[in-house]
Design an enzyme around this catalytic site. Structure first.
Site, PDB file in Angstrom:
ATOM      1  N   LYS A 281      27.991  18.429  14.550  1.00 15.03           N
ATOM      2  CA  LYS A 281      29.290  18.290  13.853  1.00 15.03           C
ATOM      3  C   LYS A 281      29.832  16.898  14.172  1.00 15.03           C
ATOM      4  CE  LYS A 281      33.728  20.747  13.365  1.00 15.03           C
ATOM      5  NZ  LYS A 281      34.564  21.839  13.877  1.00 15.03           N
TER       6      LYS A 281
ATOM      7  N   SER B 126      36.483  25.070  10.426  1.00 14.16           N
ATOM      8  CA  SER B 126      36.278  23.688  10.086  1.00 14.16           C
ATOM      9  C   SER B 126      34.825  23.211  10.170  1.00 14.16           C
ATOM     10  CB  SER B 126      37.141  22.804  10.993  1.00 14.16           C
ATOM     11  OG  SER B 126      36.743  22.959  12.321  1.00 14.16           O
TER      12      SER B 126
ATOM     13  N   SER C 116      36.741  28.282  14.051  1.00 15.40           N
ATOM     14  CA  SER C 116      36.023  27.293  13.240  1.00 15.40           C
ATOM     15  C   SER C 116      34.513  27.329  13.279  1.00 15.40           C
ATOM     16  CB  SER C 116      36.461  25.878  13.634  1.00 15.40           C
ATOM     17  OG  SER C 116      37.795  25.696  13.238  1.00 15.40           O
TER      18      SER C 116
END
Lengths: 107, 492
Positions: free
Chosen positions: B84, B159, B183
């Site tokens: 990420k 997210s 998330s």
């Protein structure tokens, strides 16, 4: 609770964010909605153990069970060189970072 | 070398399989990674899951590994992993899906990066996300939204939407995300894979761009529990560089006991109202019934402090975010405005230009909550309420082993649907947030899907520190076919 435009403007200033008049109105509507849903927090009982001012303690971070976590003393290690660290500075001169003048000319 | 029909097979290769074949040299790492990049280059444009492919670096590393024997500690030898883009890796972009960090490259390696590379893994790309990890739809990104691999018009969740979509689509067997309020678990549910948030402090936060420091955890995605177990064995270590790191290490419990027989699982039944999608409830009840057949006991539980969850979370997370994001001031790194006459203008213009709408909204909320006159009413009370929530969970766990809930109230919503009302998007997190507040390990497991519909995630919580027991339960569920990664059909 009601949020007026002045409060939003002042908060934006504290946060170092610029908002247009339109954005202030939109932010006011959004935050108002969010804060109304937060009114349930006013029901939370606060005993002397849960003193709101003790927020500065790390109570929120440490686990009650000591064997689960701990805080270490900080140790200084130069793990990143100045040149690496400043390599992506938007404006620099050698080991210095360039910024607009902080003191006015007339001072 | 083995002859694979690569494009059909990537989803069926988990890290356990790849590591074994790369270590024994039965499979060529270079050949596999090259074919993987061809597949990614073909499929990623329609998903927008990955933001910066690191083909050269990955192939270079693959060559190095290919030419030497695997050492005994390199249990992920040659295995591709997606990162990420809010996790530091030297030389990789760490843009956090924000204009504020456009062009910014990692200046050091996060602990998780060092540990995984030490174990032989290869980071192949950075993944798309919601800006600064704020959002549950991956629509708040300067790179544009990510599409759900199962249905392109739907959100992958957020997210960590990019990491989830990448793992589900076979771009890598393992992907790292971060979970502050759900998330990783919510995107795992929406994309039909496993997403595991460890106990707070189990995985080091050193190198994770901070959002809500008392809530954040780097969390892995995978398509098999054995893969989650391997990555936890590597990452679940104490770290002197993270003061909140646990003192103990993760020790696998996979297959050591029968986790389905004789356990007691609590269900907060009153939360399962008509706000939860019917299809999700059906899957939820189906798994419960099957587990009962295997000898699991279910009891209804009440957690009265859950009514404070959303408000406590949003006050604390926004307050911490407003503090954490104050470092983005245009001075030392990241974007700097060209239009400032003085320092105040430099700060405010830089931040106004650099941050997106949702980030600004949360910074505003957080700053408000922390400002004089409102501090006690909001932030102070939220802290007190959090303590109550932690205490109540500890009490509930005195008589049960796990808690069971859906991961999200629905399956993946349509892109564009949730961004109209801020409260609507926040309600998606209602089943995931308590685990971050109470610092508990929690996992989203994909329900078996047989109706061509969207994936559904079912969630379990365990007491603080019981990460291994939670994964062992999940392993038994997977072994019995009670939970299963949703097949990726590669529809256009």
């Amino acid at each position: 609770m009601h949020l007026d435009k002045e409060v939003i403007k002042r908060t934006a200033e504290l946060a170092r964010l610029n908002f247009s008049e339109e954005e202030i109105i939109e932010a006011q509507k959004d935050l108002q909605k969010i804060l109304t849903s937060f009114e349930v927090l006013l029901e939370v009982p606060i005993s002397h153990e849960h003193d709101a001012r003790s927020a500065f303690s790390t109570k929120g971070l440490e686990n009650k069970d000591e064997s689960l976590s701990h805080m270490e003393k900080d140790q200084v290690e130069n793990s990143i060189t100045t040149s690496d660290f400043l390599a992506q500075t938007p404006s620099r001169e050698g080991a210095f970072v360039r910024v607009p003048a902080i003191l006015a000319q007339s001072t | 070398m083995t002859n694979f029909n690569y494009s059909k097979e990537f989803c069926s290769h988990d890290a356990t399989f790849l590591a074994e074949n790369f270590r024994s040299k039965k499979l060529s790492i270079v050949e596999y990674i090259s074919n993987l990049f061809s597949y990614i280059e073909q499929e990623n444009p329609s998903l927008n899951a990955l933001t910066s492919l690191q083909k050269e670096a990955a192939l270079q590393r693959a060559k190095e590994l290919e030419h030497r024997p695997a050492q005994s500690h390199e249990i992920l030898f040659g295995v591709p992993i997606v990162l990420k883009e809010n996790i530091q890796k030297k030389g990789f972009p760490v843009q956090c899906a924000s204009r504020m960090l456009e062009g910014y490259k990692g200046q050091y390696d996060a602990t998780v990066v060092s540990l995984l590379e030490n174990a032989g893994a290869i980071f192949i790309s950075t993944a798309n996300m919601d800006e600064f990890a704020m959002g549950s739809s991956n629509e708040h990104s300067c790179h544009g939204p990510v599409k759900n691999p199962h249905h392109f018009k739907h959100s992958p969740g957020g997210s960590s939407g990019g990491s989830a979509a990448a793992c589900a689509a076979g771009f890598a067997p393992l992907a790292l995300g971060s979970d502050t309020g759900g998330s990783v678990r919510e995107p795992a549910a929406f994309c039909g894979i496993y997403g595991f948030k460890p106990t707070y402090g189990r995985i080091s936060r050193y190198g994770l761009v901070a959002f809500g420091s008392s809530l954040d955890q780097i969390s892995p995605f995978a398509r098999s529990i054995s893969d989650l177990d391997i990555i936890m064995r590597i990452l679940g270590q104490p770290d002197v560089r993270d003061a909140t790191s646990l003192c103990t290490s993760y020790e696998s419990q996979l297959g050591k006991e029968n986790f389905l027989k004789g356990r007691t699982i609590g269900v907060p039944r009153s939360l399962l109202t008509n706000a939860v999608d019917k299809r999700v409830l059906v899957a939820f009840e189906k798994l419960e019934a099957k587990m009962r057949d295997f000898g699991t006991k279910f009891v209804d539980i009440e957690i009265s402090t859950l009514k404070y969850t959303l408000s406590v979370y949003y006050v604390l997370a926004s307050a911490e975010a407003s503090s954490n994001l104050s470092r983005f001031d245009g001075i030392r790194y990241g974007h700097r405005t060209q239009q400032a006459q003085d320092l105040f203008e430099l700060y405010s213009q830089t931040r106004t230009e650099g941050f997106g709408k949702e980030v600004k909204r949360r910074i505003l909320l957080g700053t408000f909550a922390l400002s004089a006159g409102y501090y006690d009413a909001f932030y102070g009370r939220a802290l007190a309420a959090r303590d109550l929530i932690v205490e109540e969970f500890a009490k509930v766990f005195e008589t049960i082993d796990f808690i069971y809930m859906p991961t999200a109230p629905s399956s993946a919503f349509l892109l564009g649907e949730s961004s109209l009302d801020p409260m609507q998007e926040y309600l998606n997190d209602i089943f995931t947030i308590p685990a971050n507040l109470a610092k508990l390990p929690a996992i989203s497991l994909p329900a078996p899907i047989d109706d061509e519909g969207l994936p559904i995630g079912l969630q379990f919580y365990a007491p603080q520190g019981n990460d291994a027991q939670l994964l062992a339960l999940a392993y038994d569920l997977e072994k019995q076919g009670l939970v299963k990664t949703t097949a990726f059909k590669n529809m256009k």
